[in-house]
Design a protein around this motif. Structure first.
Motif, PDB file in Angstrom:
ATOM      1  N   PRO A 154       1.533   6.902  19.218  1.00 39.11           N
ATOM      2  CA  PRO A 154       0.303   6.202  18.834  1.00 39.11           C
ATOM      3  C   PRO A 154      -0.653   7.176  18.143  1.00 39.11           C
ATOM      4  CG  PRO A 154       0.884   5.689  21.106  1.00 39.11           C
ATOM      5  CD  PRO A 154       1.809   6.780  20.665  1.00 39.11           C
ATOM      6  N   GLY A 155      -1.327   6.693  17.104  1.00 39.56           N
ATOM      7  CA  GLY A 155      -2.281   7.533  16.386  1.00 39.56           C
ATOM      8  C   GLY A 155      -1.667   8.350  15.267  1.00 39.56           C
ATOM      9  N   ALA A 156      -0.335   8.266  15.108  1.00 42.18           N
ATOM     10  CA  ALA A 156       0.316   9.050  14.048  1.00 42.18           C
ATOM     11  C   ALA A 156       0.026   8.479  12.660  1.00 42.18           C
ATOM     12  CB  ALA A 156       1.826   9.103  14.287  1.00 42.18           C
ATOM     13  N   GLY A 157      -0.257   7.174  12.607  1.00 37.04           N
ATOM     14  CA  GLY A 157      -0.579   6.555  11.323  1.00 37.04           C
ATOM     15  C   GLY A 157       0.528   5.680  10.759  1.00 37.04           C
ATOM     16  N   LYS A 158       1.556   5.402  11.570  1.00 34.41           N
ATOM     17  CA  LYS A 158       2.691   4.653  11.011  1.00 34.41           C
ATOM     18  C   LYS A 158       2.297   3.241  10.573  1.00 34.41           C
ATOM     19  CE  LYS A 158       4.417   3.620  15.669  1.00 34.41           C
ATOM     20  NZ  LYS A 158       3.221   4.210  16.301  1.00 34.41           N
ATOM     21  N   THR A 159       1.432   2.586  11.321  1.00 31.40           N
ATOM     22  CA  THR A 159       1.057   1.204  11.012  1.00 31.40           C
ATOM     23  C   THR A 159       0.377   1.084   9.659  1.00 31.40           C
ATOM     24  OG1 THR A 159       0.786   0.705  13.351  1.00 31.40           O
ATOM     25  CG2 THR A 159      -0.315  -0.769  11.806  1.00 31.40           C
ATOM     26  N   THR A 160      -0.494   2.064   9.346  1.00 33.73           N
ATOM     27  CA  THR A 160      -1.308   1.948   8.137  1.00 33.73           C
ATOM     28  C   THR A 160      -0.763   2.763   6.970  1.00 33.73           C
ATOM     29  OG1 THR A 160      -2.692   3.716   9.033  1.00 33.73           O
ATOM     30  CG2 THR A 160      -3.444   1.459   9.378  1.00 33.73           C
ATOM     31  N   ARG A 161      -0.274   3.964   7.236  1.00 25.06           N
ATOM     32  CA  ARG A 161       0.117   4.863   6.148  1.00 25.06           C
ATOM     33  C   ARG A 161       1.468   4.498   5.547  1.00 25.06           C
ATOM     34  NH1 ARG A 161       0.555   6.582   2.072  1.00 25.06           N
ATOM     35  NH2 ARG A 161       0.645   8.745   1.351  1.00 25.06           N
ATOM     36  N   VAL A 162       2.421   4.112   6.396  1.00 31.15           N
ATOM     37  CA  VAL A 162       3.784   3.867   5.896  1.00 31.15           C
ATOM     38  C   VAL A 162       3.857   2.690   4.917  1.00 31.15           C
ATOM     39  CG1 VAL A 162       6.162   3.305   6.565  1.00 31.15           C
ATOM     40  CG2 VAL A 162       4.874   5.025   7.859  1.00 31.15           C
ATOM     41  N   PRO A 163       3.260   1.527   5.216  1.00 30.90           N
ATOM     42  CA  PRO A 163       3.330   0.438   4.228  1.00 30.90           C
ATOM     43  C   PRO A 163       2.743   0.835   2.874  1.00 30.90           C
ATOM     44  CG  PRO A 163       2.528  -0.385   6.338  1.00 30.90           C
ATOM     45  CD  PRO A 163       2.562   1.108   6.450  1.00 30.90           C
ATOM     46  N   LEU A 164       1.611   1.547   2.891  1.00 31.85           N
ATOM     47  CA  LEU A 164       0.978   1.979   1.636  1.00 31.85           C
ATOM     48  C   LEU A 164       1.880   2.934   0.869  1.00 31.85           C
ATOM     49  CD1 LEU A 164      -2.676   2.576   2.935  1.00 31.85           C
ATOM     50  CD2 LEU A 164      -1.842   0.623   1.604  1.00 31.85           C
ATOM     51  N   ALA A 165       2.639   3.753   1.598  1.00 27.42           N
ATOM     52  CA  ALA A 165       3.522   4.739   0.958  1.00 27.42           C
ATOM     53  C   ALA A 165       4.700   4.069   0.258  1.00 27.42           C
ATOM     54  CB  ALA A 165       4.036   5.728   2.005  1.00 27.42           C
ATOM     55  N   LEU A 166       5.020   2.833   0.643  1.00 26.41           N
ATOM     56  CA  LEU A 166       6.200   2.162   0.084  1.00 26.41           C
ATOM     57  C   LEU A 166       5.872   1.278  -1.118  1.00 26.41           C
ATOM     58  CD1 LEU A 166       7.965   1.156   3.431  1.00 26.41           C
ATOM     59  CD2 LEU A 166       8.343   3.198   2.027  1.00 26.41           C
ATOM     60  N   LEU A 167       4.585   1.067  -1.366  1.00 29.90           N
ATOM     61  CA  LEU A 167       4.173   0.137  -2.435  1.00 29.90           C
ATOM     62  C   LEU A 167       4.762   0.461  -3.799  1.00 29.90           C
ATOM     63  CD1 LEU A 167       0.381  -0.705  -2.074  1.00 29.90           C
ATOM     64  CD2 LEU A 167       2.328  -2.272  -1.990  1.00 29.90           C
ATOM     65  N   GLU A 168       4.831   1.755  -4.120  1.00 33.60           N
ATOM     66  CA  GLU A 168       5.253   2.144  -5.464  1.00 33.60           C
ATOM     67  C   GLU A 168       6.755   2.420  -5.581  1.00 33.60           C
ATOM     68  OE1 GLU A 168       3.121   1.856  -8.084  1.00 33.60           O
ATOM     69  OE2 GLU A 168       1.952   0.996  -6.450  1.00 33.60           O
ATOM     70  N   ALA A 169       7.510   2.182  -4.495  1.00 31.31           N
ATOM     71  CA  ALA A 169       8.963   2.390  -4.560  1.00 31.31           C
ATOM     72  C   ALA A 169       9.568   1.438  -5.588  1.00 31.31           C
ATOM     73  CB  ALA A 169       9.580   2.141  -3.184  1.00 31.31           C
ATOM     74  N   ASP A 170      10.602   1.902  -6.273  1.00 33.63           N
ATOM     75  CA  ASP A 170      11.260   1.052  -7.283  1.00 33.63           C
ATOM     76  C   ASP A 170      11.723  -0.269  -6.683  1.00 33.63           C
ATOM     77  OD1 ASP A 170      10.847   2.815  -9.342  1.00 33.63           O
ATOM     78  OD2 ASP A 170      12.793   3.816  -9.127  1.00 33.63           O
ATOM     79  N   TRP A 171      12.281  -0.203  -5.484  1.00 32.93           N
ATOM     80  CA  TRP A 171      12.814  -1.425  -4.864  1.00 32.93           C
ATOM     81  C   TRP A 171      11.713  -2.400  -4.434  1.00 32.93           C
ATOM     82  CZ3 TRP A 171      10.789  -1.787  -0.095  1.00 32.93           C
ATOM     83  CH2 TRP A 171      10.460  -0.602   0.589  1.00 32.93           C
ATOM     84  N   ALA A 172      10.458  -1.892  -4.334  1.00 34.00           N
ATOM     85  CA  ALA A 172       9.358  -2.744  -3.855  1.00 34.00           C
ATOM     86  C   ALA A 172       8.520  -3.334  -4.979  1.00 34.00           C
ATOM     87  CB  ALA A 172       8.451  -1.939  -2.922  1.00 34.00           C
ATOM     88  N   LYS A 173       8.773  -2.882  -6.216  1.00 32.18           N
ATOM     89  CA  LYS A 173       7.883  -3.239  -7.334  1.00 32.18           C
ATOM     90  C   LYS A 173       7.678  -4.744  -7.501  1.00 32.18           C
ATOM     91  CE  LYS A 173       6.570   0.714  -9.068  1.00 32.18           C
ATOM     92  NZ  LYS A 173       7.399   1.627  -9.835  1.00 32.18           N
ATOM     93  N   ASN A 174       8.734  -5.534  -7.272  1.00 32.53           N
ATOM     94  CA  ASN A 174       8.614  -6.972  -7.531  1.00 32.53           C
ATOM     95  C   ASN A 174       8.515  -7.810  -6.260  1.00 32.53           C
ATOM     96  OD1 ASN A 174       8.813  -6.656 -10.369  1.00 32.53           O
ATOM     97  ND2 ASN A 174      11.008  -6.292 -10.120  1.00 32.53           N
ATOM     98  N   GLY A 175       8.142  -7.176  -5.161  1.00 33.77           N
ATOM     99  CA  GLY A 175       8.090  -7.942  -3.922  1.00 33.77           C
ATOM    100  C   GLY A 175       6.964  -7.507  -3.015  1.00 33.77           C
ATOM    101  N   ARG A 176       6.806  -8.252  -1.928  1.00 38.08           N
ATOM    102  CA  ARG A 176       5.780  -7.948  -0.937  1.00 38.08           C
ATOM    103  C   ARG A 176       6.378  -7.179   0.232  1.00 38.08           C
ATOM    104  NH1 ARG A 176       5.756 -13.082  -1.454  1.00 38.08           N
ATOM    105  NH2 ARG A 176       6.055 -13.533   0.760  1.00 38.08           N
ATOM    106  N   ILE A 177       5.544  -6.385   0.872  1.00 36.64           N
ATOM    107  CA  ILE A 177       5.929  -5.674   2.084  1.00 36.64           C
ATOM    108  C   ILE A 177       5.284  -6.407   3.258  1.00 36.64           C
ATOM    109  CG2 ILE A 177       5.672  -3.514   3.374  1.00 36.64           C
ATOM    110  CD1 ILE A 177       5.701  -2.117   0.558  1.00 36.64           C
ATOM    111  N   VAL A 178       6.096  -6.884   4.169  1.00 38.88           N
ATOM    112  CA  VAL A 178       5.602  -7.632   5.326  1.00 38.88           C
ATOM    113  C   VAL A 178       5.599  -6.708   6.537  1.00 38.88           C
ATOM    114  CG1 VAL A 178       6.051  -9.569   6.889  1.00 38.88           C
ATOM    115  CG2 VAL A 178       6.403  -9.850   4.423  1.00 38.88           C
ATOM    116  N   VAL A 179       4.439  -6.558   7.172  1.00 39.36           N
ATOM    117  CA  VAL A 179       4.311  -5.723   8.365  1.00 39.36           C
ATOM    118  C   VAL A 179       4.159  -6.653   9.562  1.00 39.36           C
ATOM    119  CG1 VAL A 179       3.029  -3.857   9.475  1.00 39.36           C
ATOM    120  CG2 VAL A 179       3.130  -3.980   6.970  1.00 39.36           C
ATOM    121  N   LEU A 180       5.155  -6.666  10.439  1.00 35.78           N
ATOM    122  CA  LEU A 180       5.118  -7.565  11.593  1.00 35.78           C
ATOM    123  C   LEU A 180       4.348  -6.930  12.740  1.00 35.78           C
ATOM    124  CD1 LEU A 180       8.701  -9.103  11.764  1.00 35.78           C
ATOM    125  CD2 LEU A 180       6.691  -9.863  10.502  1.00 35.78           C
ATOM    126  N   GLU A 181       3.373  -7.654  13.254  1.00 37.32           N
ATOM    127  CA  GLU A 181       2.565  -7.203  14.380  1.00 37.32           C
ATOM    128  C   GLU A 181       2.722  -8.177  15.548  1.00 37.32           C
ATOM    129  OE1 GLU A 181       1.051  -4.448  14.619  1.00 37.32           O
ATOM    130  OE2 GLU A 181       1.004  -3.751  12.548  1.00 37.32           O
TER     131      GLU A 181
END
Length: 199
Positions: free
Chosen positions: A46-73
């Motif tokens: 907890p507190g490492a930043g996985k919830t917030t930092r990881v989704p943002l880090a994946l936005l510019e990936a080639d495989w993500a360019k044409n789709g949405r990233i869904v974060v399940l909570e």
């Protein structure tokens, strides 16, 4: 998790985002692992930043360019909170790049690329259309809070990936987890671990 102090050096998506969150040194490995294979297990305290930092880090990936990233909570409060923190990190309002969907409430817009969604709501979406059009990745956050809903969502997502969407990325994120067994269930997925910050 991610209540840790953070320094964000970029506003929107033009410059690379940099934070002082403990997960930061692992970001290039996470990006490389998901570029090379569709499934990944990430363990971080907890507190490492996985919830917030990881989704943002994946936005510019080639495989993500044409789709949405869904974060399940697991809970509505967690979904809204995660969306608010990510939007703040981008210097935006919720409903722009980052939005959320929970029962009886949603804040998403035409530019939304990351959606924080409760597991129950997503499960209904998955059952309605297992091909998940427009979804590039599903991130299972707080997976250590195991529930029937999260286990079912993972099983359905793996099924969709195997039968309909070989391009779909699945990332299981957890604070504490029997990472080996989950990695095995994720078809031999790679496992990364962040040690987090020591106080």
């Amino acid at each position: 998790g991610g209540l840790a102090r953070r320094h964000v050096t970029s506003g929107a998506m033009n410059a690379p985002l940099r934070t002082d969150l403990p997960i930061e040194p692992l970001i290039p490995e996470i990006q490389a692992a998901l570029a090379a294979a569709p499934n990944l297990v990430l363990e971080a305290p907890p507190g490492a930043g996985k919830t917030t930092r990881v989704p943002l880090a994946l936005l510019e990936a080639d495989w993500a360019k044409n789709g949405r990233i869904v974060v399940l909570e697991p809970r509505r409060l967690a979904a809204r909170g995660a969306a608010a923190r990510m939007a703040t990190m981008l210097g935006e309002e919720v409903g722009e790049t980052v939005g959320y969907r929970v029962r009886l409430d949603r804040k998403i817009g035409p530019k939304t690329r990351i959606e924080a969604v409760t597991t129950g709501l997503f499960l209904r979406q998955l059952q309605g259309d297992p091909a998940l059009p427009g979804v590039a990745a599903i991130l299972f956050d707080e997976f250590h809070e195991r529930s029937i809903e999260s286990d079912m969502a993972l099983a359905f997502a793996l099924e969709a990936q195997a039968a309909l969407r070989p391009d779909l990325r699945l990332l299981v994120m957890s604070a504490t987890l029997d990472g080996e067994s989950v990695a095995e269930r994720l078809l031999g997925a790679k496992r990364l671990r962040s040690e987090g910050r020591s106080f």
